[in-house]
Design an enzyme around this catalytic site. Structure first.
Site, PDB file in Angstrom:
ATOM      1  N   ARG A  28      -5.631  20.095 -29.671  1.00 14.12           N
ATOM      2  CA  ARG A  28      -4.442  20.955 -29.548  1.00 14.12           C
ATOM      3  C   ARG A  28      -4.147  21.681 -30.854  1.00 14.12           C
ATOM      4  NH1 ARG A  28      -4.569  17.137 -25.717  1.00 14.12           N
ATOM      5  NH2 ARG A  28      -3.203  17.223 -23.898  1.00 14.12           N
ATOM      6  N   GLN A 171      -4.220  17.231 -19.126  1.00 18.50           N
ATOM      7  CA  GLN A 171      -5.077  18.402 -19.339  1.00 18.50           C
ATOM      8  C   GLN A 171      -4.614  19.575 -18.487  1.00 18.50           C
ATOM      9  OE1 GLN A 171      -9.126  17.141 -18.699  1.00 18.50           O
ATOM     10  NE2 GLN A 171      -9.223  16.063 -20.653  1.00 18.50           N
ATOM     11  N   ASP A 319      -7.398   6.411 -20.252  1.00 18.09           N
ATOM     12  CA  ASP A 319      -8.671   6.303 -20.970  1.00 18.09           C
ATOM     13  C   ASP A 319      -9.012   4.859 -21.339  1.00 18.09           C
ATOM     14  OD1 ASP A 319      -9.107   9.002 -20.806  1.00 18.09           O
ATOM     15  OD2 ASP A 319      -8.144   9.434 -22.727  1.00 18.09           O
ATOM     16  N   LYS A 346     -14.056  11.066 -14.562  1.00 16.18           N
ATOM     17  CA  LYS A 346     -14.034  11.123 -16.033  1.00 16.18           C
ATOM     18  C   LYS A 346     -15.467  11.383 -16.537  1.00 16.18           C
ATOM     19  CE  LYS A 346      -9.704  10.630 -16.637  1.00 16.18           C
ATOM     20  NZ  LYS A 346      -8.952  11.764 -17.191  1.00 16.18           N
ATOM     21  N   ARG A 392     -16.487   6.011 -23.841  1.00 17.82           N
ATOM     22  CA  ARG A 392     -15.559   4.861 -23.736  1.00 17.82           C
ATOM     23  C   ARG A 392     -16.232   3.672 -23.048  1.00 17.82           C
ATOM     24  NH1 ARG A 392     -11.453   7.133 -26.190  1.00 17.82           N
ATOM     25  NH2 ARG A 392     -10.805   9.221 -25.575  1.00 17.82           N
TER      26      ARG A 392
HETATM   27  C1  S3P Z   1      -6.536  14.196 -22.166  1.00 16.44           C
HETATM   28  C2  S3P Z   1      -6.007  13.852 -20.954  1.00 16.44           C
HETATM   29  C3  S3P Z   1      -6.622  12.881 -20.032  1.00 16.44           C
HETATM   30  C4  S3P Z   1      -7.638  12.010 -20.748  1.00 16.44           C
HETATM   31  C5  S3P Z   1      -8.556  12.806 -21.630  1.00 16.44           C
HETATM   32  C6  S3P Z   1      -7.778  13.566 -22.685  1.00 16.44           C
HETATM   33  C7  S3P Z   1      -5.851  15.201 -22.984  1.00 16.44           C
HETATM   34  O1  S3P Z   1      -7.272  13.581 -18.986  1.00 16.44           O
HETATM   35  O2  S3P Z   1      -8.394  11.283 -19.815  1.00 16.44           O
HETATM   36  O3  S3P Z   1      -9.477  11.947 -22.281  1.00 16.44           O
HETATM   37  O4  S3P Z   1      -6.184  15.349 -24.183  1.00 16.44           O
HETATM   38  O5  S3P Z   1      -4.958  15.870 -22.455  1.00 16.44           O
HETATM   39  P1  S3P Z   1      -6.494  14.003 -17.638  1.00 16.44           P
HETATM   40  O6  S3P Z   1      -5.438  14.944 -18.003  1.00 16.44           O
HETATM   41  O7  S3P Z   1      -7.551  14.649 -16.793  1.00 16.44           O
HETATM   42  O8  S3P Z   1      -5.987  12.731 -17.053  1.00 16.44           O
END
Ligand code: S3P
Length: 432
Positions: A28, A171, A319, A346, A392
């Site tokens: 970000r 995400q 995660d 994932k 992971r």
């Molecule tokens: C993340 C959100 C999660 C996570 C990923 C990182 C992020 O995914 O599993 O490793 O940085 O926003 P999802 O939003 O698909 O759950």
């Protein structure tokens, strides 16, 4: 293919461990700092395969990001509308966060951009971002009926929308929030249950109005960033700390201290689950930096009992299920995970890969459509296992190796570089 071998820990884990910077926040920061008006120093960024993908994509769109040393970056921000058309495909490697969050930025740009990645990334579902971004007015094409990468964008002229996410996903929420910066009116997002809110916190820290209308509703107001020079320090990644938290719980007589660990409420569901299982966590030096909570954590070994995980717990530890499963193999009773279908999309199908690899080590794990059931405690035995290109899973199997009889060999170890390049070294040092 590189392998990693690990044998049972002869000694308890002791001392202080520093795990790398937060992956989510690094992505970000790399995306937002170039859009500011002014210079930003990003301290303690995560240098990994996935964050390098974001760094390179931002540079390909004209972002001025300089590496000062191994942990600090200097970014010259040229404003919200400063990105330019990349000459080549934006290569997201295997990074879901890169492609989905960049999709939000690309949706706001008038130029053409193409986002693509590895074969594994090409299998990750993208309809979840394509649909809302199209509703905002972006033109997007994607493979197989707009469902999979590559994604082709011709964005711009976005309108604010009100959108209910079908699944809790940081995400997807972040992609819409980032696109919302370029819209003509506010954008409101409803989630079924709260997910990590790093994007909201970072935007707020940078002066963009982001309102929480409820714990599951957020609204972003499009606004140019104000002119400012800022310094930004990224906390250690809770998801990386999680491997050592569980290792310290499971290896008898251990006591480990983890410093500067990010404690975003949307990330620490694992602590709640492990507390129900009998673990205790001492958190010291709690503070907030750049809008993110963090602290130092002391963890000691303990006998665990089984628990159930489901519903709104799931996005808060999304995660951590691979490492949670290792803890569950040592807990007394049946641990059940449900409502976790997302694990199937994932880096690997984590329900299937966890089940197949843990069974090789003697675990009693039953795969279910939306989760798994683990009966414990079981004596694990060392085995040859496979990481399935999932960082992971690889690191969780290494922690299992610490408590297994004999030697555990993990094939496909190179994927740990996605989030925690020196994990193997740190784990071996902690056990010696
Ligand atoms: C993340 C959100 C999660 C996570 C990923 C990182 C992020 O995914 O599993 O490793 O940085 O926003 P999802 O939003 O698909 O759950």
């Amino acid at each position: 293919m590189p392998e990693f071998s690990i044998s049972r820990a002869a000694n308890p884990l002791r001392g202080t461990l520093c795990v790398p910077a937060d992956k989510s926040i690094t992505h970000r920061a790399l995306m937002l700092a170039p859009l500011l008006h002014g210079e930003t120093r990003i301290e303690n960024f995560l240098d990994s395969e996935t964050t390098r993908a974001t760094l390179n994509c931002m540079r390909a769109m004209g972002a001025d990001i300089q590496e000062i040393d191994a942990t600090a970056l200097h970014v010259k921000g040229r404003g919200l509308y400063s990105l330019r058309e990349p000459h080549e495909t934006l290569w997201c490697r295997g990074s879901g966060t890169t492609i989905r969050l960049l999709a939000g930025l690309c949706a706001g740009q008038h130029f053409l951009s193409v986002l693509d990645g590895t074969p594994a990334l090409k299998r990750r579902p993208m309809g979840r971002i394509v649909e809302p971004l199209k509703q905002m007015g972006a033109t997007i094409l994607a493979r197989d009926n707009d469902r999979f990468p590559p994604l082709v964008f011709r964005g711009g002229n976005l309108r604010g929308i009100e959108y209910a996410l079908p699944i809790a996903s940081a995400q997807v929420k972040s992609a819409i929030l980032l696109a919302g910066l370029f819209a003509d009116s506010p954008t409101t997002i409803h989630e079924p249950s709260p997910s990590r809110d790093h994007t909201e916190r970072l935007l707020r820290a940078l002066g963009v109005p982001v309102e929480n209308l409820s714990p599951t509703t957020v609204c972003v107001h499009p606004r140019q960033f104000k002119i400012q020079n800022s310094k930004f320090k990224i906390p250690a990644d809770f998801s990386s700390a999680a491997f050592f938290i569980v290792a310290a719980l499971l290896v008898k007589n251990s006591q480990a201290r983890l410093e500067n660990v990010g404690l975003n409420p949307g990330r620490i569901g694992l602590l709640d689950a492990l507390t129900r299982m009998g673990a205790e966590f001492h958190i010291e030096n709690q503070r907030e930096e750049n809008g993110e909570p963090l602290g130092d954590m002391v963890v000691s070994s303990v006998d665990l009992r089984a628990t159930d995980v489901g519903g709104s717990d799931v996005p808060r530890m999304i995660d951590e299920f691979p490492i949670f499963a290792i803890a569950a193999t040592q807990a007394q009773g049946e641990t059940r995970v449900r409502d976790a279908q997302e694990l199937r999309v994932k880096e690997s199908d984590r329900i299937a890969t966890l089940s197949s690899e843990l069974r090789k080590m003697g675990a009693q794990i039953e795969e279910q459509e939306d989760g798994f059931v683990i009966a414990g405690p079981t004596k694990l035995r060392g085995a040859r296992v496979n990481a399935h290109n999932d960082h992971r899973l690889a690191m969780s199997l290494a922690v299992a190796g610490l408590i297994a009889e004999g030697e555990t060999i993990i094939e496909g170890w190179e994927c740990v570089a996605d989030s925690f390049p020196n994990f193997g070294g740190l784990l071996r040092a902690a056990k010696s």
